[in-house]
Design a protein around this motif. Structure first.
Motif, PDB file in Angstrom:
ATOM      1  N   ALA A  52       0.832  -1.206   0.000  1.00 44.64           N
ATOM      2  CA  ALA A  52       0.000   0.000   0.000  1.00 44.64           C
ATOM      3  C   ALA A  52       0.867   1.257   0.000  1.00 44.64           C
ATOM      4  CB  ALA A  52      -0.946  -0.002   1.200  1.00 44.64           C
ATOM      5  N   GLN A  53       1.963   1.247   0.752  1.00 48.21           N
ATOM      6  CA  GLN A  53       2.867   2.409   0.774  1.00 48.21           C
ATOM      7  C   GLN A  53       3.448   2.660  -0.613  1.00 48.21           C
ATOM      8  OE1 GLN A  53       5.778   1.343   3.748  1.00 48.21           O
ATOM      9  NE2 GLN A  53       4.920   2.786   5.217  1.00 48.21           N
ATOM     10  N   THR A  54       3.856   1.598  -1.263  1.00 47.21           N
ATOM     11  CA  THR A  54       4.444   1.731  -2.595  1.00 47.21           C
ATOM     12  C   THR A  54       3.429   2.320  -3.563  1.00 47.21           C
ATOM     13  OG1 THR A  54       5.897  -0.149  -2.151  1.00 47.21           O
ATOM     14  CG2 THR A  54       5.575   0.467  -4.464  1.00 47.21           C
ATOM     15  N   TRP A  55       2.225   1.794  -3.534  1.00 47.77           N
ATOM     16  CA  TRP A  55       1.189   2.294  -4.433  1.00 47.77           C
ATOM     17  C   TRP A  55       0.830   3.746  -4.095  1.00 47.77           C
ATOM     18  CZ3 TRP A  55      -0.201   1.221  -9.031  1.00 47.77           C
ATOM     19  CH2 TRP A  55      -1.374   1.743  -9.546  1.00 47.77           C
ATOM     20  N   LEU A  56       0.762   4.061  -2.820  1.00 45.40           N
ATOM     21  CA  LEU A  56       0.447   5.427  -2.405  1.00 45.40           C
ATOM     22  C   LEU A  56       1.506   6.410  -2.904  1.00 45.40           C
ATOM     23  CD1 LEU A  56      -1.306   7.437  -0.804  1.00 45.40           C
ATOM     24  CD2 LEU A  56       0.035   6.821   1.231  1.00 45.40           C
ATOM     25  N   VAL A  57       2.768   6.036  -2.765  1.00 45.10           N
ATOM     26  CA  VAL A  57       3.849   6.911  -3.235  1.00 45.10           C
ATOM     27  C   VAL A  57       3.743   7.096  -4.746  1.00 45.10           C
ATOM     28  CG1 VAL A  57       6.352   7.026  -3.613  1.00 45.10           C
ATOM     29  CG2 VAL A  57       5.449   6.540  -1.342  1.00 45.10           C
ATOM     30  N   TYR A  58       3.472   6.031  -5.456  1.00 47.23           N
ATOM     31  CA  TYR A  58       3.337   6.172  -6.904  1.00 47.23           C
ATOM     32  C   TYR A  58       2.145   7.059  -7.261  1.00 47.23           C
ATOM     33  CZ  TYR A  58       3.071   5.453 -11.837  1.00 47.23           C
ATOM     34  OH  TYR A  58       3.019   5.696 -13.181  1.00 47.23           O
ATOM     35  N   GLN A  59       1.038   6.870  -6.581  1.00 46.34           N
ATOM     36  CA  GLN A  59      -0.152   7.696  -6.820  1.00 46.34           C
ATOM     37  C   GLN A  59       0.134   9.169  -6.531  1.00 46.34           C
ATOM     38  OE1 GLN A  59      -3.499   6.448  -4.438  1.00 46.34           O
ATOM     39  NE2 GLN A  59      -4.701   5.947  -6.237  1.00 46.34           N
ATOM     40  N   MET A  60       0.863   9.431  -5.452  1.00 46.26           N
ATOM     41  CA  MET A  60       1.154  10.807  -5.058  1.00 46.26           C
ATOM     42  C   MET A  60       2.153  11.483  -5.994  1.00 46.26           C
ATOM     43  SD  MET A  60       1.542  10.398  -0.913  1.00 46.26           S
ATOM     44  CE  MET A  60       2.347  11.972  -0.712  1.00 46.26           C
ATOM     45  N   THR A  61       3.185  10.753  -6.406  1.00 45.98           N
ATOM     46  CA  THR A  61       4.316  11.369  -7.096  1.00 45.98           C
ATOM     47  C   THR A  61       4.418  11.042  -8.576  1.00 45.98           C
ATOM     48  OG1 THR A  61       5.831   9.533  -6.652  1.00 45.98           O
ATOM     49  CG2 THR A  61       5.649  11.263  -4.946  1.00 45.98           C
ATOM     50  N   ILE A  70      -3.362   7.030  10.264  1.00 49.67           N
ATOM     51  CA  ILE A  70      -3.866   8.351  10.677  1.00 49.67           C
ATOM     52  C   ILE A  70      -3.545   9.420   9.628  1.00 49.67           C
ATOM     53  CG2 ILE A  70      -3.542  10.222  12.366  1.00 49.67           C
ATOM     54  CD1 ILE A  70      -3.251   7.893  14.481  1.00 49.67           C
ATOM     55  N   ILE A  71      -2.300   9.450   9.156  1.00 51.38           N
ATOM     56  CA  ILE A  71      -1.943  10.504   8.200  1.00 51.38           C
ATOM     57  C   ILE A  71      -2.640  10.314   6.850  1.00 51.38           C
ATOM     58  CG2 ILE A  71       0.227  11.109   9.341  1.00 51.38           C
ATOM     59  CD1 ILE A  71       1.732   9.534   7.174  1.00 51.38           C
ATOM     60  N   VAL A  72      -2.899   9.074   6.473  1.00 50.06           N
ATOM     61  CA  VAL A  72      -3.625   8.839   5.218  1.00 50.06           C
ATOM     62  C   VAL A  72      -5.108   9.150   5.409  1.00 50.06           C
ATOM     63  CG1 VAL A  72      -4.359   7.065   3.562  1.00 50.06           C
ATOM     64  CG2 VAL A  72      -1.963   7.192   4.292  1.00 50.06           C
ATOM     65  N   TYR A  73      -5.676   8.702   6.518  1.00 45.44           N
ATOM     66  CA  TYR A  73      -7.103   8.912   6.774  1.00 45.44           C
ATOM     67  C   TYR A  73      -7.454  10.402   6.820  1.00 45.44           C
ATOM     68  CZ  TYR A  73     -11.682   8.758   8.981  1.00 45.44           C
ATOM     69  OH  TYR A  73     -13.015   8.929   9.255  1.00 45.44           O
ATOM     70  N   PHE A  74      -6.628  11.184   7.490  1.00 46.35           N
ATOM     71  CA  PHE A  74      -6.890  12.614   7.613  1.00 46.35           C
ATOM     72  C   PHE A  74      -6.350  13.425   6.430  1.00 46.35           C
ATOM     73  CE2 PHE A  74      -7.399  11.362  12.116  1.00 46.35           C
ATOM     74  CZ  PHE A  74      -8.690  11.833  12.289  1.00 46.35           C
ATOM     75  N   LYS A  75      -5.825  12.705   5.428  1.00 46.34           N
ATOM     76  CA  LYS A  75      -5.339  13.327   4.190  1.00 46.34           C
ATOM     77  C   LYS A  75      -4.263  14.388   4.446  1.00 46.34           C
ATOM     78  CE  LYS A  75      -9.752  12.518   1.822  1.00 46.34           C
ATOM     79  NZ  LYS A  75      -9.567  11.173   1.592  1.00 46.34           N
ATOM     80  N   ILE A  76      -3.385  14.100   5.379  1.00 49.54           N
ATOM     81  CA  ILE A  76      -2.266  14.998   5.664  1.00 49.54           C
ATOM     82  C   ILE A  76      -0.933  14.334   5.311  1.00 49.54           C
ATOM     83  CG2 ILE A  76      -3.466  16.350   7.435  1.00 49.54           C
ATOM     84  CD1 ILE A  76      -2.047  14.619   9.564  1.00 49.54           C
ATOM     85  N   VAL A  77      -1.010  13.236   4.583  1.00 57.74           N
ATOM     86  CA  VAL A  77       0.176  12.452   4.253  1.00 57.74           C
ATOM     87  C   VAL A  77       1.071  13.222   3.289  1.00 57.74           C
ATOM     88  CG1 VAL A  77      -0.958  11.181   2.364  1.00 57.74           C
ATOM     89  CG2 VAL A  77       1.005  10.183   3.528  1.00 57.74           C
ATOM     90  N   GLN A  78       2.363  13.174   3.589  1.00 51.34           N
ATOM     91  CA  GLN A  78       3.381  13.756   2.735  1.00 51.34           C
ATOM     92  C   GLN A  78       4.434  12.698   2.476  1.00 51.34           C
ATOM     93  OE1 GLN A  78       4.847  17.405   4.417  1.00 51.34           O
ATOM     94  NE2 GLN A  78       2.799  18.204   4.766  1.00 51.34           N
ATOM     95  N   TYR A  79       5.143  12.860   1.372  1.00 48.62           N
ATOM     96  CA  TYR A  79       6.127  11.863   0.965  1.00 48.62           C
ATOM     97  C   TYR A  79       7.176  11.611   2.041  1.00 48.62           C
ATOM     98  CZ  TYR A  79       9.784   9.595  -1.757  1.00 48.62           C
ATOM     99  OH  TYR A  79      10.740   8.729  -2.190  1.00 48.62           O
ATOM    100  N   TRP A  80       7.686  12.652   2.660  1.00 44.11           N
ATOM    101  CA  TRP A  80       8.740  12.487   3.665  1.00 44.11           C
ATOM    102  C   TRP A  80       8.250  11.656   4.852  1.00 44.11           C
ATOM    103  CZ3 TRP A  80       8.357  14.002   8.702  1.00 44.11           C
ATOM    104  CH2 TRP A  80       7.373  14.919   9.022  1.00 44.11           C
TER     105      TRP A  80
END
Length: 175
Positions: free
Chosen positions: A38-47, A100-110
């Protein structure tokens, strides 16, 4: 005859403590692979960057390469059960932070990289501890069987974890 073969195949599971450990590790290792996928896919989706996905993988696995040898010598000096409890709580905290950071949509790459590094460091202590803990749970008689069953968890999780992650991401999404 069949009962004897089946009994020998899973002889380490006769130990109550190993059974608890084995089933708990099934859940934990599967969760780890689900989270990594999921982290890998999220990073790809974000970046949309293959390089940043590769950097994430490096952050997950370089600590394992860097610290596992040191961790292997340190774990012999402390109770293995305590180390495993520490690493499992660490994985839980990092997983909760990611949720938490994904749910609240505050996730950042770092943040994802920091969590990946934390998971890699924990993994560098968890894996050798888990492998050496088997002998304490099953004894010498069932040691080979215990090692085989313990290894089977990891290999099964590498297949089933990402598959389950894909199903969960399609059904629930990432954000």
């Amino acid at each position: 005859m069949q009962t004897g073969v089946l009994s020998n195949t899973f002889s380490a599971l006769k130990s109550r403590n190993f059974r608890y450990f084995w089933f708990g590790q099934c859940i934990s290792v599967m969760g780890t692979w689900i989270q990594r996928t999921a982290q890998t896919w999220l990073v790809y989706q974000m970046t949309k960057s293959a390089f940043l996905v590769g950097l994430l993988s490096a952050c997950q696995f370089v600590p394992i390469l860097a610290f596992t040898l040191v961790a292997g010598t340190l774990i012999d000096r402390f109770p293995k059960r305590a180390i495993l409890l520490f690493t499992q709580w660490g994985f839980l905290i990092l997983g909760a932070a990611m949720t938490i950071i994904v749910y609240f949509k505050i996730v950042q790459y770092w943040q994802i990289l920091a969590i990946a590094i934390g998971m890699g460091i924990l993994q560098s202590f968890d894996t050798p501890t888990r492998q050496s803990f088997v002998v304490e749970l099953v004894g010498e008689k069932d040691l080979l069987n215990g090692i085989s069953l313990n290894s089977s968890i990891f290999n099964l999780a590498k297949i089933a974890g990402p598959s389950l992650a894909g199903i969960l991401m399609v059904k629930f999404g990432l954000s």
